[in-house]
Design a protein around this motif. Sequence first.
Motif, PDB file in Angstrom:
ATOM      1  N   GLU A  64      -8.477 -42.776  67.102  1.00 39.15           N
ATOM      2  CA  GLU A  64      -9.578 -42.022  67.695  1.00 39.15           C
ATOM      3  C   GLU A  64      -9.577 -40.563  67.255  1.00 39.15           C
ATOM      4  O   GLU A  64     -10.567 -39.846  67.438  1.00 39.15           O
ATOM      5  N   MET A  65      -8.476 -40.099  66.651  1.00 43.75           N
ATOM      6  CA  MET A  65      -8.409 -38.717  66.172  1.00 43.75           C
ATOM      7  C   MET A  65      -9.148 -38.534  64.858  1.00 43.75           C
ATOM      8  O   MET A  65      -9.503 -37.411  64.489  1.00 43.75           O
ATOM      9  N   GLU A  66      -9.380 -39.622  64.133  1.00 45.41           N
ATOM     10  CA  GLU A  66     -10.013 -39.525  62.816  1.00 45.41           C
ATOM     11  C   GLU A  66     -11.496 -39.187  62.959  1.00 45.41           C
ATOM     12  O   GLU A  66     -12.205 -39.741  63.790  1.00 45.41           O
ATOM     13  N   GLY A  67     -11.937 -38.262  62.128  1.00 44.14           N
ATOM     14  CA  GLY A  67     -13.348 -37.909  62.116  1.00 44.14           C
ATOM     15  C   GLY A  67     -13.789 -37.018  63.264  1.00 44.14           C
ATOM     16  O   GLY A  67     -14.985 -36.844  63.487  1.00 44.14           O
ATOM     17  N   LYS A  68     -12.837 -36.462  63.996  1.00 45.46           N
ATOM     18  CA  LYS A  68     -13.162 -35.610  65.132  1.00 45.46           C
ATOM     19  C   LYS A  68     -13.071 -34.131  64.745  1.00 45.46           C
ATOM     20  O   LYS A  68     -12.415 -33.762  63.769  1.00 45.46           O
ATOM     21  N   LYS A  70     -11.945 -30.122  65.438  1.00 43.29           N
ATOM     22  CA  LYS A  70     -10.648 -29.558  65.798  1.00 43.29           C
ATOM     23  C   LYS A  70     -10.444 -29.550  67.307  1.00 43.29           C
ATOM     24  O   LYS A  70      -9.373 -29.915  67.811  1.00 43.29           O
ATOM     25  N   ASN A  71     -11.460 -29.140  68.048  1.00 46.79           N
ATOM     26  CA  ASN A  71     -11.338 -29.093  69.509  1.00 46.79           C
ATOM     27  C   ASN A  71     -11.171 -30.484  70.098  1.00 46.79           C
ATOM     28  O   ASN A  71     -10.417 -30.677  71.057  1.00 46.79           O
ATOM     29  N   GLN A  72     -11.885 -31.453  69.542  1.00 49.46           N
ATOM     30  CA  GLN A  72     -11.755 -32.826  70.032  1.00 49.46           C
ATOM     31  C   GLN A  72     -10.353 -33.361  69.775  1.00 49.46           C
ATOM     32  O   GLN A  72      -9.766 -34.032  70.625  1.00 49.46           O
ATOM     33  N   ARG A  73      -9.789 -33.055  68.578  1.00 50.63           N
ATOM     34  CA  ARG A  73      -8.430 -33.505  68.258  1.00 50.63           C
ATOM     35  C   ARG A  73      -7.414 -32.864  69.190  1.00 50.63           C
ATOM     36  O   ARG A  73      -6.436 -33.492  69.592  1.00 50.63           O
ATOM     37  N   GLU A  74      -7.640 -31.582  69.516  1.00 55.17           N
ATOM     38  CA  GLU A  74      -6.738 -30.898  70.432  1.00 55.17           C
ATOM     39  C   GLU A  74      -6.698 -31.617  71.777  1.00 55.17           C
ATOM     40  O   GLU A  74      -5.633 -31.833  72.359  1.00 55.17           O
ATOM     41  N   HIS A  75      -7.872 -31.958  72.278  1.00 50.40           N
ATOM     42  CA  HIS A  75      -7.945 -32.654  73.566  1.00 50.40           C
ATOM     43  C   HIS A  75      -7.237 -34.002  73.509  1.00 50.40           C
ATOM     44  O   HIS A  75      -6.476 -34.366  74.415  1.00 50.40           O
ATOM     45  N   ILE A  76      -7.450 -34.746  72.404  1.00 53.66           N
ATOM     46  CA  ILE A  76      -6.851 -36.079  72.262  1.00 53.66           C
ATOM     47  C   ILE A  76      -5.335 -35.983  72.152  1.00 53.66           C
ATOM     48  O   ILE A  76      -4.598 -36.767  72.761  1.00 53.66           O
ATOM     49  N   THR A  77      -4.849 -35.009  71.374  1.00 53.14           N
ATOM     50  CA  THR A  77      -3.396 -34.892  71.196  1.00 53.14           C
ATOM     51  C   THR A  77      -2.687 -34.508  72.500  1.00 53.14           C
ATOM     52  O   THR A  77      -1.577 -34.968  72.760  1.00 53.14           O
ATOM     53  N   TRP A  78      -3.316 -33.674  73.317  1.00 53.39           N
ATOM     54  CA  TRP A  78      -2.720 -33.354  74.612  1.00 53.39           C
ATOM     55  C   TRP A  78      -2.650 -34.603  75.484  1.00 53.39           C
ATOM     56  O   TRP A  78      -1.666 -34.825  76.209  1.00 53.39           O
ATOM     57  N   HIS A  79      -3.682 -35.418  75.428  1.00 55.39           N
ATOM     58  CA  HIS A  79      -3.698 -36.664  76.197  1.00 55.39           C
ATOM     59  C   HIS A  79      -2.590 -37.598  75.724  1.00 55.39           C
ATOM     60  O   HIS A  79      -1.897 -38.226  76.543  1.00 55.39           O
ATOM     61  N   ILE A  80      -2.391 -37.680  74.406  1.00 59.89           N
ATOM     62  CA  ILE A  80      -1.342 -38.539  73.847  1.00 59.89           C
ATOM     63  C   ILE A  80       0.034 -38.018  74.246  1.00 59.89           C
ATOM     64  O   ILE A  80       0.930 -38.784  74.621  1.00 59.89           O
ATOM     65  N   LYS A 118      -0.582 -35.228  53.931  1.00 59.75           N
ATOM     66  CA  LYS A 118      -1.910 -35.039  54.513  1.00 59.75           C
ATOM     67  C   LYS A 118      -1.844 -35.101  56.034  1.00 59.75           C
ATOM     68  O   LYS A 118      -2.416 -34.276  56.740  1.00 59.75           O
ATOM     69  N   LEU A 119      -1.134 -36.096  56.556  1.00 59.19           N
ATOM     70  CA  LEU A 119      -0.976 -36.222  58.001  1.00 59.19           C
ATOM     71  C   LEU A 119      -0.206 -35.024  58.560  1.00 59.19           C
ATOM     72  O   LEU A 119      -0.492 -34.529  59.642  1.00 59.19           O
ATOM     73  N   HIS A 120       0.753 -34.563  57.786  1.00 59.49           N
ATOM     74  CA  HIS A 120       1.635 -33.487  58.225  1.00 59.49           C
ATOM     75  C   HIS A 120       0.856 -32.201  58.472  1.00 59.49           C
ATOM     76  O   HIS A 120       1.250 -31.364  59.274  1.00 59.49           O
ATOM     77  N   LYS A 121      -0.287 -32.044  57.782  1.00 59.07           N
ATOM     78  CA  LYS A 121      -1.059 -30.808  57.894  1.00 59.07           C
ATOM     79  C   LYS A 121      -1.629 -30.609  59.293  1.00 59.07           C
ATOM     80  O   LYS A 121      -1.775 -29.503  59.754  1.00 59.07           O
ATOM     81  N   TRP A 122      -1.982 -31.703  59.968  1.00 61.55           N
ATOM     82  CA  TRP A 122      -2.598 -31.519  61.279  1.00 61.55           C
ATOM     83  C   TRP A 122      -2.075 -32.496  62.325  1.00 61.55           C
ATOM     84  O   TRP A 122      -1.496 -32.076  63.311  1.00 61.55           O
ATOM     85  N   ALA A 123      -2.255 -33.757  62.111  1.00 56.51           N
ATOM     86  CA  ALA A 123      -1.985 -34.733  63.174  1.00 56.51           C
ATOM     87  C   ALA A 123      -0.524 -34.771  63.575  1.00 56.51           C
ATOM     88  O   ALA A 123      -0.201 -34.661  64.765  1.00 56.51           O
ATOM     89  N   TYR A 124       0.371 -34.939  62.609  1.00 51.05           N
ATOM     90  CA  TYR A 124       1.771 -35.155  62.952  1.00 51.05           C
ATOM     91  C   TYR A 124       2.357 -33.946  63.652  1.00 51.05           C
ATOM     92  O   TYR A 124       2.949 -34.047  64.727  1.00 51.05           O
TER      93      TYR A 124
END
Length: 347
Positions: A64-68, A70-80, A118-124
């Motif tokens: 669900e983080m893909e294609g979101k 920056k603010n949406q990813r922030e919200h999702i990562t806090w939830h995770i 690539k993942l290391h730049k943001w998600a991981y």
Amino acid sequence: MRLKVRNGKFYAQVSWEEKTVQPVITKACGVIGIDINAYPFHLALAYVPTDGNLEKFERIDLREMEGKTKNQREHITWHIARQVVERALESGKAIVVEDLQKVPKGRRGDGLAKLRRKLHKWAYRSVLEKIEVYARRMGVQLIKVNPAYTSIIGKLKYAPIYNIDKDVAGAYVIARRGLGFEEKLPKNYRELLKDKEFLAYAIAKVDERINKLKNELEKEKNEYKKNALKGRIKRLRRYLKLLLSYTGDSGKSESATQQTATPTPATPRKMEQLRGPTHVGQKSWRVLSVALAVLLATTCLEWCPDHSPLRRVLISGDWAKVAGWVSPSLPGQGTAAQNICGFIHFG
């Protein structure tokens, strides 16, 4: 607090210090090892008690983080992060993650360097940082370990035994490191690294695949397909160089198949340079990863969905049966080539 004006709008930036909470959940009752994986994009969680055995495992989907934004990813990562820490609180276990300062994610030895960078730049990094912050707030101990070769060790050593996928196996190795366990090469794997026939077989198969791809490259007209073939050949040459360096063979001119002829008492001099005591280190795991991929009919264990055939190798050391190798001839030297598993190209 800082105020900024941007495009006629005022923005406030507020920062504050949080009091350090003494951990009440520690590794005294075990840990949860966490690993992020690309295909499919998810977190793998391995629950491990203090005895080092695998208790259970689960996955948290990250797609669900893909294609979101920056603010949406922030919200999702806090939830995770909250989900992970809540699991730690429920199970009474500390959390173990990879230390991003130790080894870049792309150098874990699993063949996915570009993707992991690539993942290391943001998600991981984002997910792990938020897990760390939330764990600190909730009094859960968070342990960071060196991530080097966690994927390879998991795939070779634990995926076959526990019948789990490579992602969970990687998380399991991370958890065990957090508990202080060292990962030693199993006995039959150590024997494989001293087996001239096994290494000769692996070298010949990789060399055979290189020659096949070179022939395909000569016939290919499409530039995109040619570039893909060149990439596969380059990767296979790295693998071949690794195998040859481990056996003490320079592999300067003639093909590896010629250098590593039929594994009999008359084995050529170069193969006899194989070291005696096995050097149990990172290189040993890398060599095994390449050589055992041959047995599983692939050139990269990262893309192999089923590692269960390696269980037989781990328990009995019978690599020949797993490979379907029934002749003393090596690949490309007779009818045995028809009975030996082929290769699946890289994705």
